[in-house]
Motif scaffolding. Structure first.
Motif, mmCIF file in Angstrom:
data_model
loop_
_atom_site.group_PDB
_atom_site.id
_atom_site.type_symbol
_atom_site.label_atom_id
_atom_site.label_comp_id
_atom_site.label_asym_id
_atom_site.label_seq_id
_atom_site.Cartn_x
_atom_site.Cartn_y
_atom_site.Cartn_z
ATOM 1 N N GLY A 165 72.773 86.046 28.661
ATOM 2 C CA GLY A 165 72.504 85.232 27.494
ATOM 3 C C GLY A 165 71.304 85.759 26.728
ATOM 4 O O GLY A 165 70.561 86.613 27.208
ATOM 5 N N LYS A 166 71.094 85.293 25.516
ATOM 6 C CA LYS A 166 69.983 85.725 24.685
ATOM 7 C C LYS A 166 68.686 85.103 25.171
ATOM 8 O O LYS A 166 68.639 83.944 25.570
ATOM 9 N N LYS A 167 67.615 85.871 25.126
ATOM 10 C CA LYS A 167 66.300 85.411 25.555
ATOM 11 C C LYS A 167 65.391 85.217 24.344
ATOM 12 O O LYS A 167 65.532 85.913 23.332
ATOM 13 N N ILE A 168 64.485 84.245 24.457
ATOM 14 C CA ILE A 168 63.472 84.068 23.428
ATOM 15 C C ILE A 168 62.110 83.917 24.091
ATOM 16 O O ILE A 168 62.006 83.495 25.252
ATOM 17 N N ARG A 169 61.081 84.294 23.364
ATOM 18 C CA ARG A 169 59.699 84.082 23.815
ATOM 19 C C ARG A 169 59.003 83.213 22.777
ATOM 20 O O ARG A 169 59.044 83.506 21.586
ATOM 21 N N ILE A 170 58.390 82.138 23.259
ATOM 22 C CA ILE A 170 57.671 81.214 22.375
ATOM 23 C C ILE A 170 56.227 81.130 22.841
ATOM 24 O O ILE A 170 55.960 80.941 24.032
ATOM 25 N N THR A 171 55.307 81.266 21.907
ATOM 26 C CA THR A 171 53.884 81.137 22.209
ATOM 27 C C THR A 171 53.302 79.998 21.383
ATOM 28 O O THR A 171 53.540 79.912 20.179
ATOM 29 N N ALA A 172 52.564 79.121 22.046
ATOM 30 C CA ALA A 172 51.879 78.017 21.361
ATOM 31 C C ALA A 172 50.380 78.187 21.556
ATOM 32 O O ALA A 172 49.924 78.582 22.639
ATOM 33 N N GLN A 173 49.617 77.919 20.500
ATOM 34 C CA GLN A 173 48.169 78.031 20.560
ATOM 35 C C GLN A 173 47.528 76.774 19.983
ATOM 36 O O GLN A 173 48.063 76.176 19.048
ATOM 37 N N LEU A 174 46.396 76.412 20.541
ATOM 38 C CA LEU A 174 45.596 75.300 20.029
ATOM 39 C C LEU A 174 44.275 75.887 19.526
ATOM 40 O O LEU A 174 43.504 76.444 20.302
ATOM 41 N N ILE A 175 44.057 75.746 18.217
ATOM 42 C CA ILE A 175 42.876 76.326 17.568
ATOM 43 C C ILE A 175 42.049 75.223 16.930
ATOM 44 O O ILE A 175 42.587 74.336 16.274
ATOM 45 N N GLU A 176 40.738 75.261 17.132
ATOM 46 C CA GLU A 176 39.836 74.336 16.441
ATOM 47 C C GLU A 176 39.592 74.874 15.027
ATOM 48 O O GLU A 176 39.067 75.978 14.853
ATOM 49 N N VAL A 177 39.984 74.098 14.016
ATOM 50 C CA VAL A 177 39.972 74.585 12.637
ATOM 51 C C VAL A 177 38.559 74.919 12.163
ATOM 52 O O VAL A 177 38.319 75.962 11.542
ATOM 53 N N GLU A 178 37.592 74.045 12.451
ATOM 54 C CA GLU A 178 36.240 74.234 11.910
ATOM 55 C C GLU A 178 35.575 75.494 12.426
ATOM 56 O O GLU A 178 34.852 76.175 11.694
ATOM 57 N N THR A 179 35.787 75.816 13.695
ATOM 58 C CA THR A 179 35.099 76.966 14.301
ATOM 59 C C THR A 179 36.023 78.149 14.541
ATOM 60 O O THR A 179 35.563 79.231 14.898
ATOM 61 N N ASP A 180 37.336 77.940 14.369
ATOM 62 C CA ASP A 180 38.342 78.962 14.647
ATOM 63 C C ASP A 180 38.341 79.359 16.127
ATOM 64 O O ASP A 180 38.791 80.439 16.501
ATOM 65 N N ALA A 181 37.827 78.447 16.952
ATOM 66 C CA ALA A 181 37.762 78.726 18.391
ATOM 67 C C ALA A 181 39.134 78.550 19.021
ATOM 68 O O ALA A 181 39.884 77.630 18.694
ATOM 69 N N HIS A 182 39.465 79.452 19.951
ATOM 70 C CA HIS A 182 40.730 79.393 20.676
ATOM 71 C C HIS A 182 40.549 78.474 21.884
ATOM 72 O O HIS A 182 39.785 78.762 22.803
ATOM 73 N N LEU A 183 41.261 77.322 21.889
ATOM 74 C CA LEU A 183 41.085 76.333 22.944
ATOM 75 C C LEU A 183 42.115 76.470 24.061
ATOM 76 O O LEU A 183 41.811 76.215 25.224
ATOM 77 N N TRP A 184 43.326 76.873 23.697
ATOM 78 C CA TRP A 184 44.387 76.907 24.709
ATOM 79 C C TRP A 184 45.584 77.662 24.158
ATOM 80 O O TRP A 184 45.834 77.665 22.947
ATOM 81 N N SER A 185 46.340 78.327 25.028
ATOM 82 C CA SER A 185 47.608 78.934 24.634
ATOM 83 C C SER A 185 48.521 79.020 25.850
ATOM 84 O O SER A 185 48.057 78.972 26.999
ATOM 85 N N ASP A 186 49.794 79.133 25.586
ATOM 86 C CA ASP A 186 50.760 79.306 26.674
ATOM 87 C C ASP A 186 51.994 79.995 26.100
ATOM 88 O O ASP A 186 52.238 79.948 24.890
ATOM 89 N N THR A 187 52.750 80.652 26.963
ATOM 90 C CA THR A 187 53.935 81.396 26.536
ATOM 91 C C THR A 187 55.112 81.003 27.421
ATOM 92 O O THR A 187 54.962 80.826 28.637
ATOM 93 N N TRP A 188 56.293 80.877 26.800
ATOM 94 C CA TRP A 188 57.514 80.526 27.510
ATOM 95 C C TRP A 188 58.574 81.601 27.245
ATOM 96 O O TRP A 188 58.838 81.932 26.081
ATOM 97 N N ASP A 189 59.159 82.136 28.283
ATOM 98 C CA ASP A 189 60.321 83.030 28.179
ATOM 99 C C ASP A 189 61.526 82.276 28.732
ATOM 100 O O ASP A 189 61.563 81.946 29.929
ATOM 101 N N ARG A 190 62.492 81.996 27.869
ATOM 102 C CA ARG A 190 63.614 81.153 28.265
ATOM 103 C C ARG A 190 64.915 81.674 27.657
ATOM 104 O O ARG A 190 64.921 82.467 26.717
ATOM 105 N N ASP A 191 66.051 81.158 28.190
ATOM 106 C CA ASP A 191 67.357 81.429 27.599
ATOM 107 C C ASP A 191 67.515 80.611 26.333
ATOM 108 O O ASP A 191 67.179 79.420 26.297
ATOM 109 N N LEU A 192 68.056 81.218 25.296
ATOM 110 C CA LEU A 192 68.238 80.539 24.017
ATOM 111 C C LEU A 192 69.210 79.373 24.149
ATOM 112 O O LEU A 192 69.130 78.389 23.407
ATOM 113 N N ASP A 193 70.123 79.449 25.118
ATOM 114 C CA ASP A 193 71.087 78.365 25.312
ATOM 115 C C ASP A 193 70.408 77.059 25.699
ATOM 116 O O ASP A 193 70.985 75.981 25.547
ATOM 117 N N ASP A 194 69.181 77.138 26.230
ATOM 118 C CA ASP A 194 68.466 75.940 26.685
ATOM 119 C C ASP A 194 67.438 75.477 25.657
ATOM 120 O O ASP A 194 66.396 74.936 26.009
#
Length: 373
Positions: free
Chosen positions: A1-30
């Motif tokens: 099946g087709k695979k996708i990678r999704i990355t989410a990030q949480l950024i503080e707007v005022e300081t542009d500080a990187h607070l958190w991120s995570d990545t998911w590799d999953r089947d597109l069917d799900d």
């Protein structure tokens, strides 16, 4: 099946500080499962970053925790389908890690909620919820959320209000900032006739988690108890914004409109309710208030046809508003026998104002033992 990678990030707007991120590799069917998983993870991380709430330090593997978060997010939609999907997710989590206490707590909560919204009959939901929460307390006798859910089962199904107070006091002692603990304790004090304390706990719940759907209807119920209908209206409209498809959303919004005498608006809102039992209850009440007797009778008949499926309490409400006192008390007795969770609203439900001077009302209050000193 087709695979996708999704990355989410949480950024503080005022300081542009990187607070958190995570990545998911999953089947597109799900893709839909992926959406639920990511949403649950983001909400959990936002609680940490914005509210200062750290997840309880209960060790488990990543897959179990992911399933737990998915289940928690899914049931917040509060529909029959979402509750059953949440049940399947949490069962999978327990299969992987049968000693993960939060999963057993959530499983108990899911069963309790299923009984509350008619996904299961209360007599079926009660023993399932009790078995799950008892297992949670076996695994972790100091788990605050487990005590809170145990108290929920006591008041919702077992009508053991005295021991429930101990359970909620213990839960608050162990973790006075836990959202589930605060919410369940608020429910207890609202139902046992202490609206001021209930309101304080419910507002603290809202501060900790402003997206927790069940707390909106609880807040509205408390405001209605205190004749603060405009505030109930505000909070119910917020629930519409957050959970428009959740069962009860428009039913709860219609109540302060009815209590304010804004019946035409209440009728328009009631027509949008997703769960038919709630919809027919409100239609029977609003049409009666508007003088549309035939329409009220039709809704009453539609509700009565569903009564044995867990709608005894709504029959009480509609009959009481229509002035059908004997029929209301007959439905109240049926609610008592069927363990209908709505019966615990007996002290604060404003539809019962026409019943309170009848000796049968106080007799039921005493039989339930719901007034706790």
């Amino acid at each position: 099946g087709k695979k996708i990678r999704i990355t989410a990030q949480l950024i503080e707007v005022e300081t542009d500080a990187h607070l958190w991120s995570d990545t998911w590799d999953r089947d597109l069917d799900d893709v839909f499962e992926i959406q639920d998983e990511i949403a649950a993870k983001v909400v959990d991380e936002l609680r940490v970053q914005l509210l200062g709430e750290l997840p309880h330090a209960v060790a488990t593997d990543g897959e179990t925790y992911s399933l737990y978060l998915q289940a928690r997010h899914t049931i917040n939609q509060r529909t029959h389908d979402s509750l059953f999907r949440g049940e399947e997710l949490i069962k999978k989590a327990i299969e992987i890690d049968p000693d993960y206490t939060p999963a057993w707590v959530l499983k108990a909560h899911i069963y309790s909620q299923q009984g509350d919204v008619g996904a299961r009959l209360p007599l079926e939901a009660a023993p399932l919820a009790r078995a799950a929460v008892d297992r949670a307390l076996e695994l972790d006798p100091d788990n605050a959320a487990a005590y809170a859910i145990s108290g929920d089962v006591m008041i919702s199904y077992e009508r053991n209000y005295k021991d429930a107070r101990f359970a909620f006091d213990k839960a608050l002692e162990l973790d006075p900032n836990d959202v589930d603990v605060l919410y369940q304790a608020s429910v207890y004090y609202a139902f046992t006739g202490r609206p001021e304390l209930a309101l304080d706990l419910s507002l603290r719940t809202y501060e900790r988690d402003p997206l927790f759907t069940p707390n909106f209807s609880l807040l509205a119920y408390i405001y209605n108890m205190m004749d603060r209908y405009e505030e109930a209206l505000v909070i119910c409209r917020k629930r519409v914004e957050i959970a428009p498809d959740s069962y009860g959303t428009y039913y709860y919004l219609a109540w302060p409109l009815v209590l304010l005498g804004r019946y035409d608006e209440a009728l328009e809102v009631a027509e949008q309710e997703r769960l038919d039992g709630f919809k027919q209850t409100m239609l029977a009440i609003v049409h009666w208030k508007l003088g549309n007797i035939e329409a009220s009778d039709a809704a009453m008949d539609a509700l009565g046809a569903q009564q044995s499926g867990g709608w005894d309490w709504q029959v009480v409400e509609a009959r009481a508003v229509r002035g059908e006192i004997d029929e209301a008390f007959a439905a109240m007795e049926a609610a008592y026998e069927s363990r209908d969770t709505g019966l615990q609203l007996i002290l604060g439900d404003r539809t019962l104002d026409a019943l309170r001077d009848d000796p049968r009302y106080e007799a039921m209050v005493e039989k339930m033992g719901i007034r706790v000193d």
